[in-house]
Design a protein around this motif. Structure first.
Motif, PDB file in Angstrom:
ATOM      1  N   ARG A 277      42.047  48.307  65.696  1.00 12.15           N
ATOM      2  CA  ARG A 277      43.508  48.447  65.619  1.00 12.15           C
ATOM      3  C   ARG A 277      44.133  48.468  67.010  1.00 12.15           C
ATOM      4  NH1 ARG A 277      42.222  52.518  61.509  1.00 12.15           N
ATOM      5  NH2 ARG A 277      42.624  51.529  59.493  1.00 12.15           N
ATOM      6  N   LEU A 278      43.526  49.210  67.917  1.00 17.61           N
ATOM      7  CA  LEU A 278      44.049  49.277  69.286  1.00 17.61           C
ATOM      8  C   LEU A 278      44.005  47.908  69.956  1.00 17.61           C
ATOM      9  CD1 LEU A 278      42.508  52.638  70.511  1.00 17.61           C
ATOM     10  CD2 LEU A 278      44.930  52.138  70.166  1.00 17.61           C
ATOM     11  N   ALA A 279      42.897  47.188  69.778  1.00 16.69           N
ATOM     12  CA  ALA A 279      42.771  45.859  70.377  1.00 16.69           C
ATOM     13  C   ALA A 279      43.792  44.892  69.781  1.00 16.69           C
ATOM     14  CB  ALA A 279      41.355  45.320  70.173  1.00 16.69           C
TER      15      ALA A 279
ATOM     16  N   SER B 119      39.559  52.096  64.353  1.00 16.74           N
ATOM     17  CA  SER B 119      40.497  52.515  65.409  1.00 16.74           C
ATOM     18  C   SER B 119      40.408  51.607  66.626  1.00 16.74           C
ATOM     19  CB  SER B 119      40.220  53.960  65.831  1.00 16.74           C
ATOM     20  OG  SER B 119      40.523  54.839  64.790  1.00 16.74           O
ATOM     21  N   GLN B 120      39.189  51.282  67.034  1.00 15.67           N
ATOM     22  CA  GLN B 120      39.011  50.374  68.172  1.00 15.67           C
ATOM     23  C   GLN B 120      39.656  49.023  67.896  1.00 15.67           C
ATOM     24  OE1 GLN B 120      34.661  50.636  68.239  1.00 15.67           O
ATOM     25  NE2 GLN B 120      34.794  51.362  70.353  1.00 15.67           N
TER      26      GLN B 120
ATOM     27  N   LYS C 243      48.942  42.081  70.436  1.00 13.78           N
ATOM     28  CA  LYS C 243      50.119  41.775  69.626  1.00 13.78           C
ATOM     29  C   LYS C 243      49.784  40.877  68.435  1.00 13.78           C
ATOM     30  CE  LYS C 243      53.595  42.551  73.123  1.00 13.78           C
ATOM     31  NZ  LYS C 243      53.118  43.005  74.313  1.00 13.78           N
TER      32      LYS C 243
ATOM     33  N   ALA D 232      46.717  45.681  68.450  1.00 14.32           N
ATOM     34  CA  ALA D 232      48.051  46.075  68.927  1.00 14.32           C
ATOM     35  C   ALA D 232      48.261  45.612  70.362  1.00 14.32           C
ATOM     36  CB  ALA D 232      48.218  47.583  68.832  1.00 14.32           C
ATOM     37  N   LYS D 233      47.236  45.760  71.176  1.00 11.23           N
ATOM     38  CA  LYS D 233      47.326  45.323  72.579  1.00 11.23           C
ATOM     39  C   LYS D 233      47.534  43.812  72.661  1.00 11.23           C
ATOM     40  CE  LYS D 233      44.891  45.603  76.962  1.00 11.23           C
ATOM     41  NZ  LYS D 233      43.664  46.025  77.648  1.00 11.23           N
TER      42      LYS D 233
ATOM     43  N   TYR E 120      30.454  45.411  70.230  1.00 11.20           N
ATOM     44  CA  TYR E 120      31.874  45.398  69.899  1.00 11.20           C
ATOM     45  C   TYR E 120      32.510  44.026  70.113  1.00 11.20           C
ATOM     46  CZ  TYR E 120      36.845  46.322  70.199  1.00 11.20           C
ATOM     47  OH  TYR E 120      38.188  46.269  70.026  1.00 11.20           O
TER      48      TYR E 120
ATOM     49  N   ARG F  58      34.499  41.669  67.342  1.00 13.82           N
ATOM     50  CA  ARG F  58      35.864  41.147  67.518  1.00 13.82           C
ATOM     51  C   ARG F  58      35.902  39.639  67.386  1.00 13.82           C
ATOM     52  NH1 ARG F  58      38.806  42.884  72.668  1.00 13.82           N
ATOM     53  NH2 ARG F  58      40.161  41.261  71.892  1.00 13.82           N
TER      54      ARG F  58
END
Length: 103
Positions: free
Chosen positions: A50-52, A47-48, A57, A54-55, A9, A13
């Motif tokens: 997107r969450l990262a 999903s993973q 920003k 958003a966190k 992962y 990223r």
């Protein structure tokens, strides 16, 4: 026999860099059976990410799609118009699918 293994992962990223619009493309055949690149795995990775984003920003968009067989030109050609406008297209297929998608 085809065996699929997803990259770690954190490596995924880091490969995205500063791209704003990412398309994750799964394959509905070999890697789906291996549980590494079918529609469910595409949804989980998206999903993973997107969450990262958003966190952190970061204003990133992650789109998802699955091609029936990424290693067959006729399947890739019919969806190629959806590739436009993305900074990164990430294939979750086997090596043959990745090479065809890249070409």
């Amino acid at each position: 026999m085809i065996v699929g293994e997803r990259k770690p992962y954190e490596e995924i990223r880091s490969l995205l860099g500063e791209s704003a619009r990412v398309l994750l493309v799964g394959c509905g055949t070999c890697v789906k059976v291996c549980f590494t690149g079918g529609d469910k795995e595409v949804a989980v990775l998206a999903s993973q990410l997107r969450l990262a984003a958003a966190k952190a920003k970061k204003g990133r968009t992650f789109d998802e799609m699955t091609v029936e067989r990424q290693c067959e030109p006729e399947f890739v050609d019919e969806v190629a118009k959806r590739f436009a406008g993305h900074d990164v297209i990430m294939s979750m297929a086997c090596g043959a699918g990745v090479q065809l998608l890249a070409s």
